[in-house]
Design a protein around this motif. Structure first.
Motif, mmCIF file in Angstrom:
data_model
loop_
_atom_site.group_PDB
_atom_site.id
_atom_site.type_symbol
_atom_site.label_atom_id
_atom_site.label_comp_id
_atom_site.label_asym_id
_atom_site.label_seq_id
_atom_site.Cartn_x
_atom_site.Cartn_y
_atom_site.Cartn_z
ATOM 1 N N MET A 1 0.841 -1.196 0.000
ATOM 2 C CA MET A 1 0.000 0.000 0.000
ATOM 3 C C MET A 1 0.881 1.254 0.000
ATOM 4 O O MET A 1 1.864 1.323 0.734
ATOM 5 C CB MET A 1 -0.920 0.012 1.229
ATOM 6 N N THR A 2 0.536 2.217 -0.832
ATOM 7 C CA THR A 2 1.306 3.450 -0.908
ATOM 8 C C THR A 2 1.092 4.300 0.347
ATOM 9 O O THR A 2 -0.045 4.510 0.775
ATOM 10 C CB THR A 2 0.902 4.263 -2.148
ATOM 11 N N GLN A 3 2.189 4.761 0.930
ATOM 12 C CA GLN A 3 2.096 5.599 2.114
ATOM 13 C C GLN A 3 1.697 7.028 1.743
ATOM 14 O O GLN A 3 2.062 7.531 0.679
ATOM 15 C CB GLN A 3 3.436 5.640 2.852
ATOM 16 N N SER A 4 0.953 7.667 2.610
ATOM 17 C CA SER A 4 0.611 9.070 2.406
ATOM 18 C C SER A 4 1.834 9.931 2.693
ATOM 19 O O SER A 4 2.818 9.477 3.285
ATOM 20 C CB SER A 4 -0.526 9.475 3.339
ATOM 21 N N SER A 5 1.767 11.190 2.281
ATOM 22 C CA SER A 5 2.860 12.122 2.566
ATOM 23 C C SER A 5 3.067 12.258 4.072
ATOM 24 O O SER A 5 4.208 12.360 4.558
ATOM 25 C CB SER A 5 2.563 13.489 1.950
ATOM 26 N N LEU A 6 1.969 12.273 4.829
ATOM 27 C CA LEU A 6 2.063 12.396 6.276
ATOM 28 C C LEU A 6 2.793 11.202 6.876
ATOM 29 O O LEU A 6 3.673 11.363 7.740
ATOM 30 C CB LEU A 6 0.663 12.524 6.880
ATOM 31 N N GLU A 7 2.474 10.009 6.408
ATOM 32 C CA GLU A 7 3.138 8.807 6.918
ATOM 33 C C GLU A 7 4.621 8.815 6.552
ATOM 34 O O GLU A 7 5.476 8.458 7.379
ATOM 35 C CB GLU A 7 2.458 7.566 6.360
ATOM 36 N N ARG A 8 4.935 9.205 5.337
ATOM 37 C CA ARG A 8 6.344 9.220 4.914
ATOM 38 C C ARG A 8 7.135 10.269 5.673
ATOM 39 O O ARG A 8 8.292 10.051 6.048
ATOM 40 C CB ARG A 8 6.436 9.465 3.407
ATOM 41 N N ALA A 9 6.517 11.443 5.940
ATOM 42 C CA ALA A 9 7.213 12.494 6.687
ATOM 43 C C ALA A 9 7.509 12.042 8.108
ATOM 44 O O ALA A 9 8.586 12.337 8.652
ATOM 45 C CB ALA A 9 6.373 13.764 6.697
ATOM 46 N N ARG A 10 6.568 11.342 8.703
ATOM 47 C CA ARG A 10 6.770 10.872 10.077
ATOM 48 C C ARG A 10 7.851 9.799 10.168
ATOM 49 O O ARG A 10 8.420 9.581 11.239
ATOM 50 C CB ARG A 10 5.454 10.332 10.627
ATOM 51 N N ALA A 11 8.142 9.130 9.052
ATOM 52 C CA ALA A 11 9.122 8.044 9.052
ATOM 53 C C ALA A 11 10.539 8.512 8.704
ATOM 54 O O ALA A 11 11.493 7.734 8.792
ATOM 55 C CB ALA A 11 8.685 6.964 8.065
ATOM 56 N N VAL A 12 10.685 9.772 8.333
ATOM 57 C CA VAL A 12 12.004 10.286 7.938
ATOM 58 C C VAL A 12 12.936 10.343 9.145
ATOM 59 O O VAL A 12 12.544 10.762 10.237
ATOM 60 C CB VAL A 12 11.857 11.690 7.309
ATOM 61 N N ASP A 13 14.186 9.919 8.947
ATOM 62 C CA ASP A 13 15.194 10.033 9.999
ATOM 63 C C ASP A 13 15.655 11.479 10.089
ATOM 64 O O ASP A 13 16.140 12.049 9.108
ATOM 65 C CB ASP A 13 16.393 9.129 9.691
ATOM 66 N N GLN A 14 15.514 12.075 11.270
ATOM 67 C CA GLN A 14 15.859 13.485 11.450
ATOM 68 C C GLN A 14 17.311 13.649 11.872
ATOM 69 O O GLN A 14 17.897 12.745 12.477
ATOM 70 C CB GLN A 14 14.952 14.115 12.504
ATOM 71 N N PRO A 15 17.901 14.816 11.588
ATOM 72 C CA PRO A 15 19.258 15.098 12.055
ATOM 73 C C PRO A 15 19.309 15.106 13.579
ATOM 74 O O PRO A 15 18.312 15.357 14.252
ATOM 75 C CB PRO A 15 19.545 16.499 11.482
ATOM 76 N N THR A 16 20.462 14.840 14.121
ATOM 77 C CA THR A 16 20.630 14.879 15.571
ATOM 78 C C THR A 16 20.632 16.317 16.071
ATOM 79 O O THR A 16 20.864 17.266 15.304
ATOM 80 C CB THR A 16 21.952 14.225 15.993
ATOM 81 N N ARG A 17 20.363 16.490 17.359
ATOM 82 C CA ARG A 17 20.400 17.820 17.956
ATOM 83 C C ARG A 17 21.782 18.444 17.780
ATOM 84 O O ARG A 17 21.914 19.632 17.500
ATOM 85 C CB ARG A 17 20.046 17.734 19.442
ATOM 86 N N GLU A 18 22.834 17.638 17.946
ATOM 87 C CA GLU A 18 24.201 18.158 17.813
ATOM 88 C C GLU A 18 24.450 18.680 16.396
ATOM 89 O O GLU A 18 25.060 19.740 16.208
ATOM 90 C CB GLU A 18 25.218 17.051 18.159
ATOM 91 N N ALA A 19 23.958 17.955 15.410
ATOM 92 C CA ALA A 19 24.146 18.394 14.019
ATOM 93 C C ALA A 19 23.399 19.693 13.770
ATOM 94 O O ALA A 19 23.900 20.587 13.076
ATOM 95 C CB ALA A 19 23.667 17.314 13.058
ATOM 96 N N MET A 20 22.186 19.835 14.352
ATOM 97 C CA MET A 20 21.429 21.074 14.180
ATOM 98 C C MET A 20 22.134 22.244 14.840
ATOM 99 O O MET A 20 22.215 23.336 14.278
ATOM 100 C CB MET A 20 20.015 20.906 14.736
#
Length: 300
Positions: A1-20
């Protein structure tokens, strides 16, 4: 099943706090690569949220005076009378209606729990409620409803009030910038003395009635006399001042303080020169919206 944009955004690996905090190149690349995805995700999220942000959030006296001034700019003195000078060059008023703040805070709390990556202000990366608000900023809060509310706040309220209190900002106020902060005793607690890269800064408190905190005053420094004064917020109140006025956020010792911090400046960050003579401005010129497009410049 194709994921919605909302589902894909929630699954993205975010940068670490240190990198930010280090503003690593990979962090900027992350926001640019995912910009279209996050924009679509925010639209999907808002369609299922049901919250509405509108002019009922504003203090009724301020809203009435501003609406009348837009109809008849010669009545603008009624707007100015609502702003009390509480320190040289610093004015305060009741900006939002405390009884309606729960709508805005509820919206922002849901935003922070949406699971869609948001970029916090650099240097204030610990606070749960921190987010970039303006479209010029990577990782900003891209819900269409909030952006409509934000644009109205800047165009209808902040800019004409800034021109009224600080005539020298006229011509240095076409560009907008904004972010939210949430000071918490066990996370981000303060901000050292600094000035802003803005023509004018509007700092609005979002705390609800009864949601107290200790400490976290904004201290202002008079550059001429070196006098320092700590100013506090009540729910829905706002402070406005030239960005060049030195100020700091004192340590918060208990509770939390939530605020919007909004800036105006000219193209590519231009601000009026210190000591500029006040301009004689026709009231009708003050109550206008610039047609300048966003220059894309973001101070941070």
């Amino acid at each position: 099943m194709t994921q919605s944009s909302l589902e894909r955004a929630r699954a993205v690996d975010q940068p670490t706090r240190e990198a930010m905090l280090q503003r690593a190149p990979a962090v900027q690349q992350f926001w640019h690569q995912n910009d279209a995805l996050f924009q679509e995700a925010w639209k999907e999220w808002e369609n299922g949220d049901g919250h509405a942000l509108d002019s009922s959030l504003y203090d009724s006296r301020l809203r009435g005076a501003v609406e009348q001034a837009w109809k008849d700019p010669t009545t603008e003195a009624e707007v100015k009378e609502l702003w009390q000078e509480v320190f040289p060059g610093v004015y305060k008023t009741q900006f939002f209606d405390p009884d309606c703040l729960s709508v805005l805070r509820g919206y922002m709390d849901k935003v922070s729990e949406a699971g869609i990556p948001l970029r916090p202000p650099y240097g204030i990366a610990l606070n749960r409620g921190g987010a970039m608000l303006d479209p010029r900023s990577e990782g900003h809060l891209g819900t269409p409803g909030f952006q409509t509310f934000y644009r109205d706040l800047m165009d209808t309220y902040m800019r004409p009030v800034s021109r009224l209190l600080f005539p020298d900002v006229m011509g240095y106020d076409a560009q907008t910038f904004g972010f939210s902060v949430q000071w918490q005793a066990d996370k981000d607690t303060s901000l050292r003395p600094h000035s802003d890269a803005s023509s004018v800064t509007l700092n609005i408190n979002l705390n609800l009635p009864g949601e107290g905190f200790s400490g976290s005053a904004v201290s202002f420094i008079d550059a001429a006399t070196r006098r320092v004064e700590n100013l506090t917020f009540e729910p829905g109140t706002a402070l406005i001042h030239h960005g060049s006025v030195p100020h700091a956020s004192e340590p918060i010792t208990a509770g939390q303080r939530s605020n919007f911090v909004l800036w105006l400046y000219g193209e590519n960050g231009q601000i009026p020169r210190s000591g500029s003579l006040p301009l004689e401005i026709d009231p009708r010129a003050r109550w206008t919206v610039p047609t300048d497009a966003s220059d894309g410049f973001a101070p941070f």
